[in-house]
Design a protein around this motif. Structure first.
Motif, PDB file in Angstrom:
ATOM      1  N   VAL A 341       0.846  -1.199   0.000  1.00 33.67           N
ATOM      2  CA  VAL A 341       0.000   0.000   0.000  1.00 33.67           C
ATOM      3  C   VAL A 341       0.884   1.253   0.000  1.00 33.67           C
ATOM      4  N   PRO A 342       0.763   2.118  -0.999  1.00 30.98           N
ATOM      5  CA  PRO A 342       1.529   3.362  -1.027  1.00 30.98           C
ATOM      6  C   PRO A 342       1.168   4.233   0.165  1.00 30.98           C
ATOM      7  N   CYS A 343       2.142   4.997   0.672  1.00 31.06           N
ATOM      8  CA  CYS A 343       1.936   5.788   1.883  1.00 31.06           C
ATOM      9  C   CYS A 343       2.123   7.276   1.614  1.00 31.06           C
ATOM     10  N   LEU A 344       1.434   8.067   2.431  1.00 29.39           N
ATOM     11  CA  LEU A 344       1.484   9.515   2.326  1.00 29.39           C
ATOM     12  C   LEU A 344       1.708  10.097   3.710  1.00 29.39           C
ATOM     13  N   GLY A 345       2.741  10.936   3.856  1.00 34.09           N
ATOM     14  CA  GLY A 345       3.012  11.555   5.152  1.00 34.09           C
ATOM     15  C   GLY A 345       3.799  12.838   4.981  1.00 34.09           C
ATOM     16  N   TYR A 362       4.156   9.284  -1.253  1.00 33.78           N
ATOM     17  CA  TYR A 362       4.247  10.732  -1.455  1.00 33.78           C
ATOM     18  C   TYR A 362       4.626  11.380  -0.128  1.00 33.78           C
ATOM     19  N   VAL A 363       5.663  12.233  -0.148  1.00 38.07           N
ATOM     20  CA  VAL A 363       6.091  12.967   1.042  1.00 38.07           C
ATOM     21  C   VAL A 363       5.664  14.423   0.881  1.00 38.07           C
ATOM     22  N   ALA A 364       4.716  14.854   1.708  1.00 37.06           N
ATOM     23  CA  ALA A 364       4.189  16.218   1.625  1.00 37.06           C
ATOM     24  C   ALA A 364       5.029  17.168   2.464  1.00 37.06           C
ATOM     25  N   GLN A 365       5.061  18.419   2.048  1.00 40.32           N
ATOM     26  CA  GLN A 365       5.763  19.438   2.824  1.00 40.32           C
ATOM     27  C   GLN A 365       5.126  19.558   4.205  1.00 40.32           C
ATOM     28  N   TYR A 366       5.966  19.780   5.213  1.00 38.39           N
ATOM     29  CA  TYR A 366       5.531  19.747   6.602  1.00 38.39           C
ATOM     30  C   TYR A 366       4.379  20.716   6.878  1.00 38.39           C
ATOM     31  N   LYS A 367       3.312  20.177   7.419  1.00 38.18           N
ATOM     32  CA  LYS A 367       2.116  20.917   7.831  1.00 38.18           C
ATOM     33  C   LYS A 367       1.392  21.596   6.677  1.00 38.18           C
ATOM     34  N   SER A 368       1.707  21.217   5.445  1.00 36.20           N
ATOM     35  CA  SER A 368       1.013  21.788   4.285  1.00 36.20           C
ATOM     36  C   SER A 368      -0.199  20.932   3.945  1.00 36.20           C
ATOM     37  N   ALA A 370      -2.411  21.690   1.807  1.00 37.04           N
ATOM     38  CA  ALA A 370      -2.593  21.735   0.355  1.00 37.04           C
ATOM     39  C   ALA A 370      -1.775  20.632  -0.311  1.00 37.04           C
ATOM     40  N   ASP A 371      -0.528  20.459   0.147  1.00 33.02           N
ATOM     41  CA  ASP A 371       0.318  19.413  -0.428  1.00 33.02           C
ATOM     42  C   ASP A 371      -0.181  18.028  -0.020  1.00 33.02           C
ATOM     43  N   LEU A 372      -0.710  17.921   1.193  1.00 35.72           N
ATOM     44  CA  LEU A 372      -1.280  16.645   1.634  1.00 35.72           C
ATOM     45  C   LEU A 372      -2.471  16.275   0.753  1.00 35.72           C
ATOM     46  N   ALA A 373      -3.303  17.255   0.435  1.00 35.55           N
ATOM     47  CA  ALA A 373      -4.452  17.019  -0.439  1.00 35.55           C
ATOM     48  C   ALA A 373      -3.987  16.642  -1.847  1.00 35.55           C
ATOM     49  N   HIS A 374      -2.948  17.340  -2.322  1.00 36.18           N
ATOM     50  CA  HIS A 374      -2.401  17.025  -3.653  1.00 36.18           C
ATOM     51  C   HIS A 374      -1.860  15.599  -3.679  1.00 36.18           C
ATOM     52  N   GLY A 375      -1.157  15.224  -2.599  1.00 40.45           N
ATOM     53  CA  GLY A 375      -0.615  13.870  -2.520  1.00 40.45           C
ATOM     54  C   GLY A 375      -1.710  12.811  -2.533  1.00 40.45           C
ATOM     55  N   LEU A 376      -2.800  13.068  -1.823  1.00 42.25           N
ATOM     56  CA  LEU A 376      -3.921  12.130  -1.828  1.00 42.25           C
ATOM     57  C   LEU A 376      -4.476  11.946  -3.238  1.00 42.25           C
ATOM     58  N   HIS A 377      -4.682  13.049  -3.941  1.00 43.54           N
ATOM     59  CA  HIS A 377      -5.236  12.966  -5.298  1.00 43.54           C
ATOM     60  C   HIS A 377      -4.265  12.277  -6.243  1.00 43.54           C
TER      61      HIS A 377
END
Length: 424
Positions: A341-345, A362-368, A370-377
């Motif tokens: 399972v791919p992971c996002l954090g 996908y590694v999102a920028q810290y506390k972003s 917007a980037d977390l949402a982009h990573g999910l999509h």
């Protein structure tokens, strides 16, 4: 070689899971290992309880009451502080006397006091201490949240009322730890390179050996299985995208659920059609409370205790999200990746060491958010799911297998033995 692994709990909590898995990995690789715990939960003969139940409970309560008084009867930060002022002396047990190496893990909340650890060091036994957080390198906290006092000497602690003082609970506990560590040498192991780098900055550990070895995982249990069957067994829809979030306590602020809430809101605002074909499955206690907060439908899976059931939950998911604000080397990421399972954090702690951005997650920028949402999509709708899944499994087999981790710990045990003999 006989190794005694010491941890407060047998199976409850990330450190317990990691310590138990290491014990099994050592045994499977020809090393005699036992685990000593305050709270024994299974009939595993390689796990032995220590202390009397009522006395263990008293040690736990005494430490909490002491901290509660120093917090001026406030519950704020009550569970973020440990002072190890009460515990059990294990040096009188048969398992301790037979051990060639004593391997400490998470020993807080009544398991062992600093005085008990001092006795272990004075016994002359080689000691290894695996750090699952930063508590061994600070005075009273497990995560520093940006405070750098531990690099010199902890005092005026922000977790204490009024910001503490020059002779507050943190300062006094620091001096007790200093005295304890001065009684002998031990090798410290951090579960991630990030934590090792943090520990090396500690004024407490400046004269001690610090290395990093990841936790291990049993890939016979955590492995890829039929996704449709996993969903049917959990009564999850087979035709939806499923995002999985897991935590022992999903409302823990450090686990970042509020950031996931905001990210999901943005995801739905930007892609409203996803509300009809995407759900969030929450594994852990408190999942029902999240149903009112998330903009996507929520399925609360509840608390699962058996590895088989947990592996089923991972296999049912398309993406595993871990929006932690501070974390070491989360077992959950390792477990999810082992199941393909791919992971996002967020880019924090040891998470970027596990998730290779764009390759297995996908590694999102810290506390972003917007980037977390982009990573999910991106993970759900744009990326090559089969390639990400394959890469995730390969990463686990290469870095976290029982054999590779057991070999690295064998080297550390030999180093600890040599270090002890050198100072005799």
């Amino acid at each position: 070689m006989k190794v005694l692994i010491v941890n407060s709990s047998e199976i409850t909590g990330g450190a317990a899971v990691a310590a138990n898995r290491l014990k099994d990995a050592l045994i499977n690789n020809g090393i005699k290992a036992k685990m000593m715990v305050m709270n024994k939960s299974t009939d595993d003969i390689t796990v032995v309880p220590v202390g009397k139940r009522w006395l263990n409970r008293w040690h736990f309560l005494w430490e909490r009451m002491t901290i509660f008084l120093h917090l001026h009867l406030s519950h704020d930060h009550l569970w973020e502080i440990d002072i190890a002022n009460a515990g059990t002396d294990i040096t009188t047990t048969r398992e301790f006397k037979e051990a060639d190496v004593v391997h400490l893990h998470w020993i807080n909340q009544g398991m062992m006091s600093l005085k008990d650890i001092r006795k272990i060091l004075l016994s002359g036994k080689p000691v290894v201490w695996t750090m699952h957080d930063l508590w061994a390198a600070t005075a009273i906290c497990h995560y520093t949240r940006g405070c750098n006092a531990f690099t010199t000497q902890c005092r005026r602690c922000g977790l204490l009322p009024g910001g503490g003082s020059d002779n507050d609970l943190a300062s006094r506990t620091w001096r007790r730890k200093e005295a304890m560590l001065g009684c002998g040498n031990m090798v410290f192991v951090a579960c991630s390179r990030w934590l090792a780098d943090q520990a090396r900055q500690s004024g407490l550990l400046k004269h001690h050996t610090i290395t990093d070895i990841p936790n291990t995982i049993d890939t016979r249990v955590f492995c890829r299985k039929d996704k449709a069957e996993a969903r049917r067994s959990l009564h999850l829809p087979e035709n939806h995208r499923i995002v999985l979030f897991a935590s022992q306590k999903v409302t823990d602020e450090r686990k970042g659920m509020s950031y996931l809430v905001e990210a999901v809101e943005k995801l739905v605002a930007d892609h409203p059609q996803m509300k009809d074909n995407t759900i969030v499955a929450v594994l852990g206690s408190g999942g029902e409370d999240m149903a009112q907060r998330l903009a996507l439908p929520v399925v609360a899976l509840g608390y699962m205790s058996t590895p088989k059931d947990i592996a089923t939950a991972y296999n049912a998911a398309d993406v595993f999200v871990i929006p932690s604000l501070e974390d070491n080397l989360p077992n959950t990421v390792m477990e999810a990746m082992a199941c393909g399972v791919p992971c996002l954090g967020f880019k924090v702690g040891g998470i970027p060491e596990m998730i290779n951005h764009g390759r297995n997650g996908y590694v999102a920028q810290y506390k972003s958010t917007a980037d977390l949402a982009h990573g999910l999509h991106w993970l759900l709708c744009e990326a090559d799911a089969a390639e990400l899944s394959h890469n995730a499994v390969v990463k686990v087999q290469k870095c976290y297998s029982q054999h590779s981790v057991a070999l690295r710990y064998t080297d550390v045990y030999s180093q600890a033995i040599a270090l002890t003999h050198y100072h005799l």
